[in-house]
Structures are given as structure tokens and as C-alpha cells.
Design a protein around this motif. Structure first.
Motif, mmCIF file in Angstrom:
data_model
loop_
_atom_site.group_PDB
_atom_site.id
_atom_site.type_symbol
_atom_site.label_atom_id
_atom_site.label_comp_id
_atom_site.label_asym_id
_atom_site.label_seq_id
_atom_site.Cartn_x
_atom_site.Cartn_y
_atom_site.Cartn_z
ATOM 1 N N PRO A 218 0.806 -1.231 0.000
ATOM 2 C CA PRO A 218 0.000 0.000 0.000
ATOM 3 C C PRO A 218 0.836 1.277 0.000
ATOM 4 C CG PRO A 218 -0.791 -1.515 1.668
ATOM 5 C CD PRO A 218 0.481 -2.090 1.129
ATOM 6 N N VAL B 289 1.273 3.294 -6.152
ATOM 7 C CA VAL B 289 -0.093 3.600 -5.722
ATOM 8 C C VAL B 289 -0.245 4.982 -5.098
ATOM 9 C CG1 VAL B 289 -0.706 1.191 -5.420
ATOM 10 C CG2 VAL B 289 0.164 2.451 -3.479
ATOM 11 N N ARG C 64 -3.359 8.096 -7.021
ATOM 12 C CA ARG C 64 -4.602 7.321 -7.073
ATOM 13 C C ARG C 64 -5.297 7.389 -8.437
ATOM 14 N NH1 ARG C 64 -2.504 5.543 -2.873
ATOM 15 N NH2 ARG C 64 -3.469 5.703 -0.843
ATOM 16 N N ILE D 292 -3.747 4.809 -10.763
ATOM 17 C CA ILE D 292 -4.203 3.446 -10.467
ATOM 18 C C ILE D 292 -5.594 3.224 -11.053
ATOM 19 C CG2 ILE D 292 -4.970 1.945 -8.574
ATOM 20 C CD1 ILE D 292 -1.988 1.956 -8.921
ATOM 21 N N ILE E 247 -9.628 0.621 -10.833
ATOM 22 C CA ILE E 247 -10.066 0.466 -9.438
ATOM 23 C C ILE E 247 -9.862 1.784 -8.687
ATOM 24 C CG2 ILE E 247 -9.545 -1.993 -9.338
ATOM 25 C CD1 ILE E 247 -7.024 -1.245 -7.709
ATOM 26 N N ARG E 248 -10.658 1.977 -7.682
ATOM 27 C CA ARG E 248 -10.476 3.094 -6.753
ATOM 28 C C ARG E 248 -9.804 2.518 -5.522
ATOM 29 N NH1 ARG E 248 -9.750 7.675 -8.168
ATOM 30 N NH2 ARG E 248 -10.946 8.232 -9.956
ATOM 31 N N TYR E 249 -8.526 2.833 -5.342
ATOM 32 C CA TYR E 249 -7.731 2.248 -4.269
ATOM 33 C C TYR E 249 -7.698 3.181 -3.069
ATOM 34 C CZ TYR E 249 -3.784 0.329 -1.753
ATOM 35 O OH TYR E 249 -2.994 -0.207 -0.773
ATOM 36 N N THR E 250 -7.980 2.646 -1.908
ATOM 37 C CA THR E 250 -7.833 3.400 -0.661
ATOM 38 C C THR E 250 -7.204 2.491 0.375
ATOM 39 O OG1 THR E 250 -10.016 2.791 0.148
ATOM 40 C CG2 THR E 250 -9.859 4.876 -1.032
ATOM 41 N N ILE E 251 -6.495 3.090 1.292
ATOM 42 C CA ILE E 251 -5.942 2.332 2.417
ATOM 43 C C ILE E 251 -6.994 2.375 3.510
ATOM 44 C CG2 ILE E 251 -4.063 2.159 4.087
ATOM 45 C CD1 ILE E 251 -2.295 3.617 2.047
ATOM 46 N N GLU E 252 -7.705 1.290 3.654
ATOM 47 C CA GLU E 252 -8.861 1.251 4.554
ATOM 48 C C GLU E 252 -8.493 1.427 6.031
ATOM 49 O OE1 GLU E 252 -12.303 0.652 3.797
ATOM 50 O OE2 GLU E 252 -11.732 1.128 1.755
#
Length: 89
Positions: free
Chosen positions: A58, A63, A66, A69, A75-80
Motif C-alpha cells: 500500500p 499507488v 490514485r 491506479i 479500481i479506486r484504491y484506498t488504504i482502509e
């Protein structure tokens, strides 16, 4: 004088990319589904087969951007872990 030092330098990347396109060291190409321009090295070619895999953390620089990516992988990438639990997907 101190104010001159504090001014940010103007970004030159766009100008340099434009120069490379004019000199045909880069080709301006269109990628289906992208609204932004893309560029290709004139000697680039598509491989017949790609058998590569990679594990990306991550915090990998790939990445950080955003939008890139989303554009490359859809995809919509987030660090949850930084998202409150009720808002995580």
C-alpha cells in the motif's frame, strides 16, 4: 531578494514532453477510456506474451497517484486502515 527565493520554480515537465513530441522522441497516443494524453516511445513494441506478476504494498510509489491506479487498473484504491470502520468497503 528573499521573496524571489521563495517563489516556486515553474514546472517544466509539460514543456519538455511537448518538445519530445515535436522532435518525435515521444509519440502522442490515444488510449481507449482515458481522457488524459498518453505517450509512447517510438521504438516500443507490444510483447506477444506477458507472464509477470508483482506484489505491491500500500505504500509503494506506484499507488501514490490514485488517479493513475484508477486509469491503469480500473479500481479506486484506498488504504482502509485510515478509514473509519463504518465507512470501509
Amino acid at each position: 531578494m528573499a521573496a524571489n527565493r521563495r517563489r516556486r520554480a515553474k514546472p517544466i515537465a509539460k514543456r519538455l514532453v511537448s518538445e519530445h513530441v515535436e522532435e518525435e522522441r515521444l509519440l502522442l497516443v490515444r488510449v481507449d477510456g482515458w481522457k488524459d494524453p498518453a505517450y509512447l516511445h517510438p521504438k516500443a513494441h507490444s510483447p506477444r506474451k506477458v507472464g509477470a506478476r508483482a506484489l505491491v504494498t500500500p505504500f509503494d510509489s506506484l499507488v501514490w497517484e490514485r488517479d493513475r491506479i484508477a486509469r491503469l487498473f480500473g479500481i479506486r484504491y484506498t488504504i482502509e486502515m485510515y478509514t473509519p470502520k463504518p465507512k470501509r468497503t
